[in-house]
Design a protein around this motif. Structure first.
Motif, short mmCIF file in Angstrom:
data_model
loop_
_atom_site.label_atom_id
_atom_site.label_comp_id
_atom_site.label_asym_id
_atom_site.label_seq_id
_atom_site.Cartn_x
_atom_site.Cartn_y
_atom_site.Cartn_z
N GLY A 236 -9.00 -15.63 -25.29
CA GLY A 236 -8.77 -16.72 -26.24
C GLY A 236 -9.75 -17.86 -26.06
N GLN A 237 -10.24 -18.07 -24.84
CA GLN A 237 -11.15 -19.18 -24.55
C GLN A 237 -12.62 -18.77 -24.53
OE1 GLN A 237 -9.72 -20.71 -20.80
NE2 GLN A 237 -7.65 -21.02 -21.60
N LEU A 238 -12.90 -17.50 -24.81
CA LEU A 238 -14.26 -16.98 -24.71
C LEU A 238 -15.21 -17.72 -25.65
CD1 LEU A 238 -15.79 -14.63 -23.28
CD2 LEU A 238 -15.32 -13.26 -25.34
N GLN A 239 -16.34 -18.12 -25.11
CA GLN A 239 -17.35 -18.85 -25.88
C GLN A 239 -18.41 -17.88 -26.41
OE1 GLN A 239 -17.30 -22.33 -26.50
NE2 GLN A 239 -15.23 -22.02 -25.68
N GLY A 240 -18.79 -18.06 -27.65
CA GLY A 240 -19.78 -17.19 -28.26
C GLY A 240 -21.17 -17.78 -28.23
N ASP A 241 -22.16 -16.95 -28.53
CA ASP A 241 -23.55 -17.35 -28.69
C ASP A 241 -24.12 -18.02 -27.44
OD1 ASP A 241 -25.91 -17.49 -30.11
OD2 ASP A 241 -25.51 -19.52 -30.82
N GLN A 242 -23.62 -17.67 -26.27
CA GLN A 242 -24.18 -18.21 -25.04
C GLN A 242 -23.79 -17.31 -23.89
OE1 GLN A 242 -21.74 -21.64 -23.16
NE2 GLN A 242 -21.42 -21.88 -25.36
N LEU A 345 -27.98 -13.05 -15.36
CA LEU A 345 -29.14 -13.94 -15.49
C LEU A 345 -30.20 -13.34 -16.39
CD1 LEU A 345 -29.59 -15.23 -11.81
CD2 LEU A 345 -28.29 -16.27 -13.67
N GLN A 346 -30.31 -12.02 -16.39
CA GLN A 346 -31.36 -11.37 -17.18
C GLN A 346 -31.18 -11.60 -18.68
OE1 GLN A 346 -30.96 -6.93 -17.30
NE2 GLN A 346 -29.08 -7.29 -16.12
N TYR A 347 -29.96 -11.99 -19.10
CA TYR A 347 -29.71 -12.19 -20.53
C TYR A 347 -29.96 -13.63 -20.97
CZ TYR A 347 -27.36 -7.83 -19.46
OH TYR A 347 -27.10 -6.56 -19.01
N ILE A 348 -30.28 -14.51 -20.03
CA ILE A 348 -30.62 -15.89 -20.41
C ILE A 348 -32.10 -15.92 -20.72
CG2 ILE A 348 -30.47 -18.33 -19.78
CD1 ILE A 348 -28.31 -17.64 -17.79
N THR A 349 -32.42 -15.45 -21.88
CA THR A 349 -33.79 -15.36 -22.35
C THR A 349 -34.24 -16.70 -22.94
OG1 THR A 349 -32.89 -14.42 -24.38
CG2 THR A 349 -33.73 -12.88 -22.74
N PRO A 350 -35.54 -16.92 -23.14
CA PRO A 350 -36.00 -18.19 -23.70
C PRO A 350 -35.29 -18.54 -25.01
CG PRO A 350 -37.85 -16.94 -22.86
CD PRO A 350 -36.66 -16.04 -22.75
N GLY A 351 -34.77 -19.75 -25.07
CA GLY A 351 -34.05 -20.22 -26.25
C GLY A 351 -32.58 -19.91 -26.25
N ARG A 352 -32.10 -19.14 -25.25
CA ARG A 352 -30.68 -18.76 -25.19
C ARG A 352 -29.88 -19.88 -24.53
NH1 ARG A 352 -27.96 -13.54 -24.88
NH2 ARG A 352 -25.99 -13.97 -25.93
N LYS A 353 -28.69 -20.13 -25.04
CA LYS A 353 -27.81 -21.14 -24.46
C LYS A 353 -27.05 -20.55 -23.27
CE LYS A 353 -27.18 -24.00 -28.57
NZ LYS A 353 -28.05 -25.04 -27.99
N PHE A 354 -26.73 -21.40 -22.31
CA PHE A 354 -25.96 -20.96 -21.15
C PHE A 354 -25.11 -22.11 -20.64
CE2 PHE A 354 -29.94 -22.52 -19.38
CZ PHE A 354 -29.57 -23.22 -18.23
N SER A 355 -24.03 -21.75 -19.96
CA SER A 355 -23.13 -22.75 -19.40
C SER A 355 -22.47 -22.16 -18.16
CB SER A 355 -22.07 -23.20 -20.42
OG SER A 355 -21.25 -22.10 -20.78
N PHE A 356 -21.76 -23.02 -17.43
CA PHE A 356 -21.12 -22.61 -16.19
C PHE A 356 -19.61 -22.79 -16.29
CE2 PHE A 356 -25.28 -24.48 -15.08
CZ PHE A 356 -25.93 -23.31 -14.72
#
Length: 377
Positions: A236-242, A345-356
């Motif tokens: 339910g709390q899953l964040q998309g596009d990052q 980490l391999q999926y955090i490509t240039p321009g990709r959003k990420f959070s902790f």
């Protein structure tokens, strides 16, 4: 994200358990329900008794109900013929047209029944199928796609196959979902979980879900019969596009912790040894704060570092380390990505959003006490 659960009336759960599952999902913000009406092991009499109350409950919560459609479905639901309007009246709002429909028939359905949505099987999609649908005049605004799940061990998709299908579908503007297995009550008859990706079969649902998002999935469904409350909350709390990474703090400094709470973008000028956050230094300036030297230890893979005031204009530079680096008194190790998640980490490509995502101190204390209790027992 519009994520979902799965319901199998007439199979593993009692009617009360299925209704309770739907209610818990709605309370967690989940707005989609997948159901399959042609599982051979289903008690058909029980399904017919239960399906109506489930569909009414889903309608009360304004939930999208997705159903597989096969030649036996109409007979099962006492429908004289295949008519999307009849499914809509029952409360089924999306039809997954897995087989038996030509491109021309699907195109006509999207125009004749604009109040319905139709779903493609993402796991068997090809560029030829999509081109035929386009040439037939399909209204893709009424189309999305959902991958299969795979009950038998060893039959789930590989990551490259899923990614290839997702890229094809996105090229036509079609959103795509996939399934994760639950570690709660697994669906019969095999009880081996129902993942889309084989590597997710025995993995925590929440980690599998974040992996699917990193691979370009637009929605995630819990596939098994009775997921746990924790799994429902996580979906339910899953964040998309990052890409979201579980991490644990290495600092108690409130300034660094506040900075870590933001969503970042990986810089386009990709560094060899680290993922660099585009926004961290401007964010720190907006905070009118200073980063003091703190925990300036070595930088292993997965270390989340923040440059301190002794680095001059680089103060506030946030990085995730991809290649081990020596200690530097100008750089703090503010947090660590959980070791089991460094593959993300391999999926955090240039321009990709990420959070902790950080566990609260209360959660971490509870986990430690639980571990100690298990050892003592």
């Amino acid at each position: 994200m519009e994520n979902g659960i799965s319901l199998y009336p007439g199979l593993d759960n009692t009617p009360d358990e299925n209704l309770a599952l739907l209610e818990r999902a709605a309370q967690a913000g989940i707005r989609r329900v997948f159901t399959s009406l042609h599982i051979p092991e289903t008690d058909v009499a029980a399904l017919k008794q239960e399906i109506g109350s489930l569909l009414r409950a889903a309608r009360r919560h304004h939930m999208e109900v997705i159903s597989d459609v096969s030649p036996a479905t109409c007979q099962l639901l006492d429908l004289p013929e295949f008519n999307p309007a009849s499914f809509r009246m029952l409360g089924i709002t999306t039809l997954r047209l897995d087989y038996g429909f030509s491109a021309e028939e699907m195109a006509r359905l999207t125009h004749r029944f604009p109040e319905m949505r139709f779903q493609l099987n993402a796991s068997t999609i090809t560029n030829r199928i999509l081109k035929d649908l386009q040439d037939a005049g399909t209204d893709f605004s009424h189309i999305d796609a959902l991958h299969n799940f795979y009950p038998r061990r060893g039959t789930g998709l590989s990551e490259p196959v899923l990614v290839h299908a997702n890229i094809l579908l996105h090229r036509y503007g079609i959103r795509v979902g996939a399934f994760v297995a639950s570690q709660g009550r697994r669906r019969s008859p095999l009880g081996d979980g129902l993942p889309t990706l084989e590597e997710h079969r025995d993995e925590a649902a929440e980690l599998s879900a974040r992996h699917l998002v990193a691979l370009g999935c637009d929605s995630v469904f819990l596939a098994d019969s009775l997921p746990t409350d924790e799994e429902i909350q996580a979906i339910g709390q899953l964040q998309g596009d990052q890409v979201t990474l579980h991490a644990h703090y290495m600092t108690k400094d409130p300034v660094q912790r506040e900075l870590l709470a933001h969503t970042f973008t990986s810089r386009l000028d990709e560094a060899r040894d680290a993922i660099r956050a585009q926004e961290s230094r401007p964010l720190l300036r907006e905070m009118h704060a200073t980063i003091r030297p703190d925990n300036t230890t070595t930088h292993p893979i997965g270390a989340i570092t923040i440059d301190n005031e002794t680095y001059g204009r680089y103060m506030g530079e946030l990085q995730i380390i991809r290649m081990p680096q020596p200690a530097d008194p100008r750089t703090n190790v503010a947090a660590m990505v959980d070791e089991s998640e460094c593959n993300l980490l391999q999926y955090i490509t240039p321009g990709r959003k990420f959070s902790f995502q950080f566990d609260s101190e209360t959660d971490r204390t509870r986990q430690k006490l639980s571990f100690i209790s298990e050892k003592e027992s």
